[in-house]
Design a protein around this motif. Structure first.
Motif, short mmCIF file in Angstrom:
data_model
loop_
_atom_site.label_atom_id
_atom_site.label_comp_id
_atom_site.label_asym_id
_atom_site.label_seq_id
_atom_site.Cartn_x
_atom_site.Cartn_y
_atom_site.Cartn_z
N ILE A 1 0.79 -1.14 -0.10
CA ILE A 1 -0.07 -0.08 0.02
C ILE A 1 1.06 1.27 0.12
O ILE A 1 1.83 1.33 0.91
N ARG A 2 0.65 2.21 -0.81
CA ARG A 2 1.46 3.35 -0.96
C ARG A 2 0.29 4.43 -0.85
O ARG A 2 -0.65 4.75 -1.55
N LEU A 3 0.86 5.23 0.11
CA LEU A 3 0.02 6.73 0.39
C LEU A 3 0.80 7.76 -0.21
O LEU A 3 1.77 8.04 0.46
N ARG A 4 0.44 8.55 -1.13
CA ARG A 4 1.30 9.68 -1.67
C ARG A 4 0.23 10.79 -1.97
O ARG A 4 -0.87 10.86 -2.17
N VAL A 5 0.97 12.08 -2.53
CA VAL A 5 0.28 13.03 -2.72
C VAL A 5 0.42 13.70 -4.15
O VAL A 5 1.55 13.30 -4.70
N ASN A 6 -0.61 14.22 -4.92
CA ASN A 6 -0.34 14.49 -6.29
C ASN A 6 0.48 15.69 -6.36
O ASN A 6 -0.07 17.03 -6.25
N GLY A 7 1.70 15.53 -6.48
CA GLY A 7 2.89 16.58 -6.80
C GLY A 7 4.08 16.15 -5.79
O GLY A 7 4.05 15.61 -5.00
N LEU A 8 5.02 17.39 -6.19
CA LEU A 8 6.09 17.18 -5.39
C LEU A 8 6.04 17.66 -4.04
O LEU A 8 5.33 18.56 -3.80
N THR A 9 6.81 16.88 -2.97
CA THR A 9 6.49 17.41 -1.70
C THR A 9 7.67 18.03 -0.97
O THR A 9 7.73 18.45 0.25
N LEU A 10 8.95 17.51 -1.27
CA LEU A 10 10.16 17.86 -0.83
C LEU A 10 10.53 19.16 -1.59
O LEU A 10 10.27 19.61 -2.76
N TYR A 11 11.30 19.89 -0.67
CA TYR A 11 11.98 21.20 -1.16
C TYR A 11 11.06 22.18 -1.57
O TYR A 11 10.98 23.34 -2.18
N GLY A 12 9.81 22.20 -0.63
CA GLY A 12 8.93 23.25 -0.83
C GLY A 12 7.85 23.34 -1.93
O GLY A 12 8.30 24.08 -2.92
N ASN A 13 6.68 22.82 -2.26
CA ASN A 13 5.82 22.72 -3.21
C ASN A 13 4.77 23.84 -2.94
O ASN A 13 4.01 23.52 -1.75
N LEU A 14 4.44 24.89 -3.71
CA LEU A 14 3.57 25.63 -3.10
C LEU A 14 2.10 25.09 -3.32
O LEU A 14 1.31 25.70 -2.48
N HIS A 15 1.80 23.96 -3.95
CA HIS A 15 0.54 23.63 -4.07
C HIS A 15 0.26 22.73 -2.74
O HIS A 15 -0.92 22.29 -2.22
N ILE A 16 1.42 22.27 -2.05
CA ILE A 16 1.48 21.60 -1.00
C ILE A 16 1.42 22.34 0.39
O ILE A 16 0.52 22.31 1.44
N LEU A 17 2.04 23.40 0.20
CA LEU A 17 2.30 24.19 1.40
C LEU A 17 1.14 25.35 1.60
O LEU A 17 1.03 26.03 2.64
N ALA A 18 0.31 25.68 0.64
CA ALA A 18 -0.70 26.38 0.72
C ALA A 18 -1.53 26.11 1.76
O ALA A 18 -1.94 24.93 1.83
N GLU A 19 -2.06 26.89 2.66
CA GLU A 19 -2.93 26.90 3.68
C GLU A 19 -2.51 25.43 4.30
O GLU A 19 -2.89 24.34 4.61
N ASP A 20 -1.00 25.57 4.88
CA ASP A 20 -0.30 24.43 5.20
C ASP A 20 -0.98 23.79 6.32
O ASP A 20 -1.17 22.55 6.35
N GLU A 21 -1.36 24.33 7.56
CA GLU A 21 -2.08 23.43 8.46
C GLU A 21 -3.35 22.66 8.29
O GLU A 21 -3.72 21.84 8.58
N VAL A 22 -4.01 23.34 7.21
CA VAL A 22 -5.18 22.80 7.03
C VAL A 22 -5.01 21.59 6.05
O VAL A 22 -5.53 20.58 6.44
#
Length: 425
Positions: free
Chosen positions: A154-175
């Motif tokens: 089982i692999r759980l991952r996110v659509n997009g790059l997550t290392l070195y700061g991805n704006l699509h991931i870090l937007a509204e970070d806590e949410v």
């Protein structure tokens, strides 16, 4: 009248099938009933070995339908749980507010979601964040896992790059982090309830970790699981051979309770039969001492009696902690990969000396390491890039090959550090 190919033994049909294109395979299966049944197993193993799903209602319903197929459900060995990123969910909400399907061209597209699934998928982020027990996700996922009788990974991952700061991931970070944490716990609950026995659980896509890796880079708080769940995972992960984790130790808030770092350590200790462990952290966060605290907890507490391969990426460590981890696993450890890591006290030369004298490694890879206050540069004869040191003793029949290469690396490292110190005077 049967054709010559229809009269071939199953073994020869299987070999032919492997060397033709996907389009030709599909065409071959339509020639006759005989060829359809002769190629059925291979078709299932090559096309249906992996299933990709989000945790949205529509996607889980499709997964349930696939798991109910009498023939192909047994072919699935990898389940890829793919979470959309924050921008994707924001776009889905905008489309859902307009309420026109397919949406007008002025609205952004989310290619991973079918038009008919937009409404249900758009509600997933808020649902997961507000539900203590998201049964609409856990129950169908658990039923599907139970039906995939040969599921191994089982692999759980996110659509997009997550290392070195991805704006699509870090937007509204806590949410978004709270959403990912809730999805992680829901997947674990489904694994426990289904009774599936996995061989691999990973938060990272691909076999190696690098800056372009796609992963579910989870906040350390996601691993603060309940005691009953930890106990249940000990049984569910009893046969796990590979565990690959991607962890964030530096959220925006500095407020953290005492013992905040032990959740990851406790999670790893549920895997008593583990042979491969990968730990990935963000190498560019502004507070590496949190990474060092996390690694201290792991290095001094984790004991995996069958560990053969260890990969550390982006970690910050003290020499004493790393030495403790390696000595604990010296009897079984054969592969060691450390990349983009920072040694906050001690020297990498001491680490090399330990590897030479106390560990029976067969493969070693060091790259882009830092020893406060400078980066390490290797100048071994067979090293094309000065930031990397790779020693593969499996390709040599000489039992002393690893030790000889380590001795050369130690000499090269000492010379490089001396040159750096002289230039800095």
């Amino acid at each position: 009248m049967t054709s010559k190919m229809e009269r071939l033994p199953q073994e020869l049909v299987d070999l032919i099938y492997l060397y033709i294109s996907h389009a030709d395979r599909c065409a071959l299966r339509l020639v006759s009933k005989q060829l359809y049944f002769l190629t059925l197993t291979n078709f299932g193993n090559t096309v249906f070995f992996k299933r990709v799903t989000t945790l949205g209602v529509a996607s889980l319903n499709q997964l349930l339908q696939a798991s109910g197929h009498a023939q192909f459900s047994g072919c699935v060995t990898l389940l890829d749980v793919k979470l959309l990123n924050y921008e994707d969910y924001d776009n889905l909400v905008k489309i859902d507010r307009v309420g026109i399907y397919p949406p007008p061209k002025r609205l952004p597209r989310v290619p991973q979601v079918k038009t008919g699934d937009i409404r249900q998928e758009s509600k997933l982020l808020e649902y997961m964040r507000t539900q203590q027990d998201p049964t609409a996700v856990i129950h169908p996922l658990a039923r599907a896992l139970k039906r995939f009788r040969n599921l191994k990974t089982i692999r759980l991952r996110v659509n997009g790059l997550t290392l070195y700061g991805n704006l699509h991931i870090l937007a509204e970070d806590e949410v978004y982090q709270s959403f990912m944490s809730a999805c992680f716990r829901a997947v674990l609950e489904a694994i426990v309830r289904s009774g599936v026995k996995l061989q691999e659980f990973t938060l990272i896509k691909g076999n190696s970790v690098r800056p372009m890796s796609k992963s579910a880079n989870l906040d350390y708080r996601a691993f603060a699981l309940s005691f009953p769940l930890f106990q249940s995972l000990g049984n569910a992960f009893s046969g796990l051979k590979s565990l690959r984790l991607s962890i964030r130790t530096d959220p925006k808030t500095d407020s953290r309770s005492q013992g905040w770092e032990i959740g990851v350590k406790d999670f790893i200790t549920t895997t008593s039969a583990l042979e491969t462990l990968t730990l990935c952290m963000d190498p560019i966060d502004c507070k590496p001492h949190f990474r060092a605290t996390m690694m201290r907890s792991i290095c001094r507490s984790v004991n995996l009696p069958m560990l053969k391969s260890l990969q550390l990426y982006g970690c910050a460590m003290d020499e004493l902690d790393l030495v403790t981890l390696m000595k604990t696993h010296a009897p079984t450890l054969r592969r060691l990969l450390i990349s983009d890591a920072e040694l906050r006290s001690g020297t990498w030369r001491s680490i090399l000396n330990l590897l030479k004298n106390d560990l029976g490694l067969e493969y070693l890879r060091f790259q882009y390491l830092q020893q406060i206050p400078q980066s390490i540069r290797w100048f071994a004869e067979d090293t094309k890039q000065t930031g990397k040191l790779i020693i593969d003793a499996t390709k040599s029949g000489d039992k002393n090959y690893m030790n000889e290469k380590l001795s050369q690396a130690m000499s090269s490292l000492a010379a490089a550090i001396q040159a750096w110190e002289i230039s800095g005077l």
